[in-house]
Scaffold this active site. Structure first.
Site, PDB file in Angstrom:
ATOM      1  N   GLY A 172       0.868  -1.223   0.047  1.00 29.32           N
ATOM      2  CA  GLY A 172       0.075   0.106   0.163  1.00 29.32           C
ATOM      3  C   GLY A 172       0.788   1.141   0.020  1.00 29.32           C
ATOM      4  O   GLY A 172       1.830   1.304  -0.551  1.00 29.32           O
ATOM      5  N   GLY A 173       0.497   2.179   0.615  1.00 33.72           N
ATOM      6  CA  GLY A 173       1.105   3.514   0.776  1.00 33.72           C
ATOM      7  C   GLY A 173       2.704   3.372   1.471  1.00 33.72           C
ATOM      8  O   GLY A 173       3.262   4.370   1.135  1.00 33.72           O
ATOM      9  N   GLY A 407      22.705   7.825 -31.916  1.00 38.02           N
ATOM     10  CA  GLY A 407      22.508   8.663 -30.586  1.00 38.02           C
ATOM     11  C   GLY A 407      23.212   7.966 -29.189  1.00 38.02           C
ATOM     12  O   GLY A 407      23.269   8.788 -28.466  1.00 38.02           O
ATOM     13  N   ALA A 408      23.208   6.657 -29.453  1.00 37.65           N
ATOM     14  CA  ALA A 408      23.512   5.912 -28.278  1.00 37.65           C
ATOM     15  C   ALA A 408      25.238   6.470 -27.901  1.00 37.65           C
ATOM     16  O   ALA A 408      25.549   6.426 -26.818  1.00 37.65           O
ATOM     17  CB  ALA A 408      23.466   4.497 -28.428  1.00 37.65           C
TER      18      ALA A 408
END
Length: 517
Positions: A172-173, A407-408
């Site tokens: 949960g939280g 781009g790598a």
């Protein structure tokens, strides 16, 4: 017995009661599950005799459902400070024997107090999570407690290291505090993390799944990347935290601890001269390179089982802590993809926040193509890595071993993203793309018109390779500072880091950046 002695005895009795948490029976149950208690964990984590407990006598203020009549002192969490290898740290450990370690208003206040002190003192904070979640009996006050903890995690981020040990349930939280910290360690078989449990999953999606398959250590270290390390037991997890601490500083104004270097900085590794295969499509193991160049071959890998096409972790050069980022040709040829980009960018940003130099070892053929990657936002995730390198102001040393395409090449610690010293092996290939791909674009008509298209394509591939499959074109433009003999890599990295030891770089004034998330 005098009144004063009675009061002292009363204090001693209360302390003893607080140390028992939920009592002997629940402690035995904890042990039967293969788990240590909160206090046992802290005793192993901290230097012997250094623990100074705070807020021992805090109790819940709620009276709902007779909760106040349980009389458990400490409200399910042990907090305080101590030392690890003589360095001050702040700690909290949830006590599952006490109301299942559930978090209520006062439980949260104890953790908040520790986080505030840690930030004020410039000391790391280590939290050991073992909790049944929000205390239902306290309603919105429990939720408020989580929110207060999250806010402290946020304010401490980048100021002090924050380490989370998940040594039991975390649901949960409760999962968001570890998610906000720098490193998560899970224990295989006894810990799990998820937002919604198996029962809720079944009711909403009709999936049948158990705790381990939904959020166990194997899931979060290999599939989601939520956890950075997996340990086999509480004891192993605690040893790992202590080892991790040896590589990182106490705060963002200090340097990581330096250790005496017993490994000659001039050591040469002749095996590296023959490591790169003649066939550019054949893989080799990047771990061999890392082990050969770092001090004593010691490497603490982070996210070992997640996005294995890239390697990140801590090592030392000449006794100085350094972050390593390296492509792994043995996994997906070392390509960058969504997960590899996420993994590396987070690590680069941690190193930059805490003054840890970054050494990048490059052999990357590009970004992984395909609809799966595009639909999952590889553009944005790749931009995270680009952004992380570009904003980092710590010393940055890059060594290109073989492929550095497209781009790598730019993303992986290139000169264009303010890397300080960029070296290359003679086997380095720096180009927009590989030879076969380039020929199919640049020489497509010429190959098609040839009497023997196959032979022509091979001829053009050799031509392209001779032109670009080397580091000297990039070096001629100043994008590579030097081409080095592979066996000298260790010495050249050490010398580069020594040169950069006094580096001072500042970024433009701004409220904060807007990294592509």
């Amino acid at each position: 017995m005098s009144t004063q002695l009675e009061k002292i005895q009363g204090l001693i009795d209360m302390r003893e009661k607080a140390r028992l948490g939920g009592g002997e029976a629940r402690i035995e149950k904890q042990h039967a599950q293969g788990k240590l208690t909160a206090r046992e964990r802290l005793n192993l984590l901290l230097d012997e005799g250094s623990f100074e407990e705070s807020d021992m006598f805090v109790k819940t203020r709620t009276t709902n459902f007779g909760f106040d009549k349980k009389g458990i002192i400490g409200d399910g969490v042990v907090t305080g400070s101590g030392t690890i290898d003589g360095r001050l740290v702040y700690v909290f450990a949830q006590d599952f024997t006490s109301n299942a370690g559930s978090l209520g208003e006062m439980h949260a206040l104890k953790i908040v107090n520790v986080l505030k002190k840690a930030r004020l003192m410039g000391a790391p904070v280590i939290g050991i999570n073992d909790s049944g979640g929000a205390r239902i009996q306290e309603g919105v006050n429990a939720l408020q407690g989580y929110g207060d903890i999250f806010q402290q995690n946020i304010e401490a981020s980048g100021v002090i290291p924050q380490i989370s040990g998940i040594f039991g349930p975390c649901a949960g939280g409760a999962v968001y505090s570890p998610a906000l910290t720098d490193f998560n360690i899970m224990v295989a078989g006894t810990s799990y993390m998820f937002l919604t449990g198996p029962k809720v999953v079944k009711s909403v999606t009709n999936e049948d799944v158990d705790n381990e398959s939904l959020g166990g250590a194997s899931v979060h270290t290999a599939k989601s990347g939520v956890a950075h390390f997996s340990a086999d037991s509480d004891e192993d997890g605690i040893r790992l935290i202590r080892h991790l601490m040896s590589f990182i500083p106490s705060n963002n104004m200090e340097l990581a601890p330096r250790v005496e270097c017993t490994d000659p900085v001039t050591r040469m590794e002749d095996a590296l001269n023959e490591l790169i295969p003649e066939n550019p499509n054949k893989a080799y193991d990047m771990y061999e390179v890392i082990g050969a160049v770092v001090d004593n071959g010691e490497f603490l890998e982070v996210h070992k089982d997640f996005a294995t096409n890239i390697i990140v972790g801590f090592a030392r050069f000449d006794g100085e802590s350094v972050g390593i980022v390296a492509n792994q040709p043995r996994s997906k040829a070392g390509v960058l993809d969504v997960n590899a980009s996420r993994k590396a960018s987070r690590f680069v940003r941690f190193c930059d926040a805490f003054n840890i130099p970054i050494v990048t070892l490059v052999d990357v053929p590009g970004f992984l193509p395909g609809t799966g990657q595009e639909y999952n936002g590889v553009i944005t995730h790749g931009a995270k890595l680009l952004y992380a390198y570009g904003e980092a102001t710590v010393p940055k040393v890059t060594v290109i071993l073989r492929k550095a395409y497209g781009g790598a090449y730019i993303v992986m610690g290139s000169k264009h993203l303010k890397s300080d010293i960029n070296l290359a092996w003679p086997s380095a290939e720096i180009a927009v793309m590989g030879a076969s791909g380039a020929v199919s674009v640049v020489f497509a008509k010429e190959v098609k018109a040839a009497e023997d298209p196959v032979a022509k394509a091979k001829e053009k591939e050799e031509e392209y390779t001779n032109l670009f499959a080397n580091p000297y074109v990039a070096a001629s433009y100043g994008y590579i500072d030097d081409v080095i003999e592979p066996r000298n890599t260790r010495f050249r990295i050490v010398r580069a880091l020594r040169e950069l030891g006094s580096k001072r770089d500042t970024r433009p004034a701004k409220k904060h950046d807007n990294i592509p998330l």
